[in-house]
Design a protein around this motif. Structure first.
Motif, short mmCIF file in Angstrom:
data_model
loop_
_atom_site.label_atom_id
_atom_site.label_comp_id
_atom_site.label_asym_id
_atom_site.label_seq_id
_atom_site.Cartn_x
_atom_site.Cartn_y
_atom_site.Cartn_z
N GLY A 132 -0.24 0.55 -11.99
CA GLY A 132 0.22 1.52 -11.01
C GLY A 132 0.55 0.94 -9.66
N ILE A 133 0.80 -0.38 -9.59
CA ILE A 133 1.09 -1.06 -8.32
C ILE A 133 2.46 -1.71 -8.39
CG2 ILE A 133 0.38 -2.85 -6.71
CD1 ILE A 133 -2.48 -2.55 -7.82
N VAL A 134 3.35 -1.33 -7.48
CA VAL A 134 4.67 -1.94 -7.36
C VAL A 134 4.80 -2.51 -5.96
CG1 VAL A 134 7.16 -1.55 -7.42
CG2 VAL A 134 5.69 -0.38 -9.06
N SER A 135 5.06 -3.82 -5.86
CA SER A 135 5.15 -4.50 -4.58
C SER A 135 6.52 -5.14 -4.41
CB SER A 135 4.08 -5.60 -4.47
OG SER A 135 2.77 -5.09 -4.68
N GLY B 292 -4.97 6.83 -7.96
CA GLY B 292 -6.07 6.12 -8.62
C GLY B 292 -5.91 4.62 -8.64
N ALA B 293 -4.74 4.10 -8.26
CA ALA B 293 -4.51 2.65 -8.30
C ALA B 293 -4.97 2.01 -6.99
CB ALA B 293 -3.03 2.35 -8.53
N GLY B 294 -5.15 0.69 -7.03
CA GLY B 294 -5.55 0.02 -5.81
C GLY B 294 -5.80 -1.45 -6.01
N PHE B 295 -6.06 -2.12 -4.90
CA PHE B 295 -6.39 -3.54 -4.88
C PHE B 295 -7.90 -3.67 -4.78
CE2 PHE B 295 -2.14 -3.20 -2.97
CZ PHE B 295 -1.43 -4.05 -3.80
N ASP B 296 -8.53 -4.26 -5.79
CA ASP B 296 -9.97 -4.46 -5.78
C ASP B 296 -10.37 -5.39 -4.63
OD1 ASP B 296 -10.25 -2.81 -7.98
OD2 ASP B 296 -10.09 -4.47 -9.41
N GLY C 297 1.46 9.50 1.60
CA GLY C 297 0.17 9.52 0.93
C GLY C 297 -0.99 9.12 1.84
N GLU C 298 -2.10 8.72 1.22
CA GLU C 298 -3.31 8.36 1.96
C GLU C 298 -3.87 7.05 1.42
OE1 GLU C 298 -6.05 11.58 1.56
OE2 GLU C 298 -4.99 12.86 2.99
N LEU C 299 -4.14 6.14 2.33
CA LEU C 299 -4.70 4.83 1.98
C LEU C 299 -6.18 4.81 2.32
CD1 LEU C 299 -4.49 1.78 1.25
CD2 LEU C 299 -3.87 1.38 3.65
N HIS D 20 -12.01 -6.90 1.65
CA HIS D 20 -11.71 -5.47 1.73
C HIS D 20 -11.12 -4.96 0.43
CE1 HIS D 20 -7.20 -5.45 3.13
NE2 HIS D 20 -7.42 -6.45 2.32
N VAL D 21 -11.13 -3.63 0.33
CA VAL D 21 -10.59 -2.88 -0.81
C VAL D 21 -9.54 -1.93 -0.25
CG1 VAL D 21 -11.12 -1.18 -2.61
CG2 VAL D 21 -12.77 -2.98 -2.07
N GLU D 22 -8.41 -1.79 -0.97
CA GLU D 22 -7.37 -0.84 -0.60
C GLU D 22 -7.02 -0.01 -1.83
OE1 GLU D 22 -4.55 -3.28 2.41
OE2 GLU D 22 -5.04 -4.28 0.53
N ARG D 23 -7.13 1.34 -1.69
CA ARG D 23 -6.95 2.18 -2.85
C ARG D 23 -6.18 3.45 -2.50
NH1 ARG D 23 -9.08 0.90 -7.27
NH2 ARG D 23 -8.59 2.97 -8.08
N ASN D 24 -5.58 4.01 -3.54
CA ASN D 24 -5.02 5.35 -3.44
C ASN D 24 -5.98 6.30 -4.13
OD1 ASN D 24 -3.57 7.70 -3.39
ND2 ASN D 24 -1.89 6.98 -4.69
#
Length: 223
Positions: free
Chosen positions: A19-22, A53-57, A73-75, A103-107
């Motif tokens: 679920g991550i597109v960069s 529900g996707a994110g960078f661990d 959206g919300e980060l 750090h962690v970044e998630r939706n």
């Protein structure tokens, strides 16, 4: 000198199955390009799209100034210094990783998340990490990133409205939404202009536009 880089020229990245597109404006990860490593203090300008529900661990950073602009959206941000925040459109987030932070970044929201994340090289290595969120940053108010010797200008332009590009050794313009004209070039979402020795330039809105404009000095000695 003005060099325009189009959004479709960005290096693809992320993990679509997760679920991550960069989309990366500079050499990044497996897309190594020795001719595209940095511009001034800026070493990354990533467009990130995260499904619900996707994110960078949790992952580490050091000696990097990380500035994030949420488009939709919300980060959710959590870091090893104990900060936990939700960053929304119109908010500006800065993480100074300094001597090291994780750090962690998630939706964690119900809808899609889109944000632009920019990395800058500090003028000196080390130090203590710091973190800040500016809620609802005002149009045209410069935001200083002193460790990188840089200023960020958020500009929102109506059709026909004009704004000056800062006269600076290095200026970087990233179009978030809408369209603008810079000289004889039309810039649309995802497009960017890298400007050396900017003087007397201006952006003109062609449709309701939002731009991120970096004002920087020459290449920093550190990094």
């Amino acid at each position: 000198m003005i060099q325009v880089r189009r959004g479709h020229e960005r290096y693809p990245g992320g993990d679509a199955e997760a679920g991550i597109v960069s989309r990366h404006a500079f050499s990044f990860g497996p897309h190594f390009d020795p001719e595209n490593l940095r511009f001034g203090a800026l070493v990354a300008c990533n467009e990130e799209r995260l499904a619900a529900g996707a994110g960078f661990d949790e992952h580490p950073h050091r000696d990097t100034e990380i500035v994030t602009w949420v488009v939709e959206g919300e980060l959710t941000h959590r870091d090893s210094a104990g900060h936990e925040t939700t960053v929304r459109p119109g908010d500006l987030q800065r993480l100074s990783s300094a001597g090291g932070v994780r750090h962690v970044e998630r939706n964690d929201g119900a809808g899609p998340l889109c944000f632009v994340q920019m990395w800058l090289t500090p003028q000196e290595a080390g130090g203590e990490p710091s973190y800040e969120v500016v809620r609802g940053i005002a149009d045209g108010t410069p935001y200083a990133v002193p460790r990188a010797g840089a200023l960020l200008h958020v500009r929102r332009l109506a059709d026909g409205e004009r704004t000056a590009v800062p006269d600076a050794a290095r200026a970087y313009v990233h179009v978030v939404r809408g369209a603008v004209r810079l000289g004889d070039q039309r810039l649309e979402p995802g497009d960017a202009a890298r400007i050396t020795d900017a003087e007397g330039l201006e952006l003109r809105g062609l449709a309701a536009a939002e731009c991120l404009v970096w004002e920087m000095g020459p290449e920093p000695a550190y990094g």
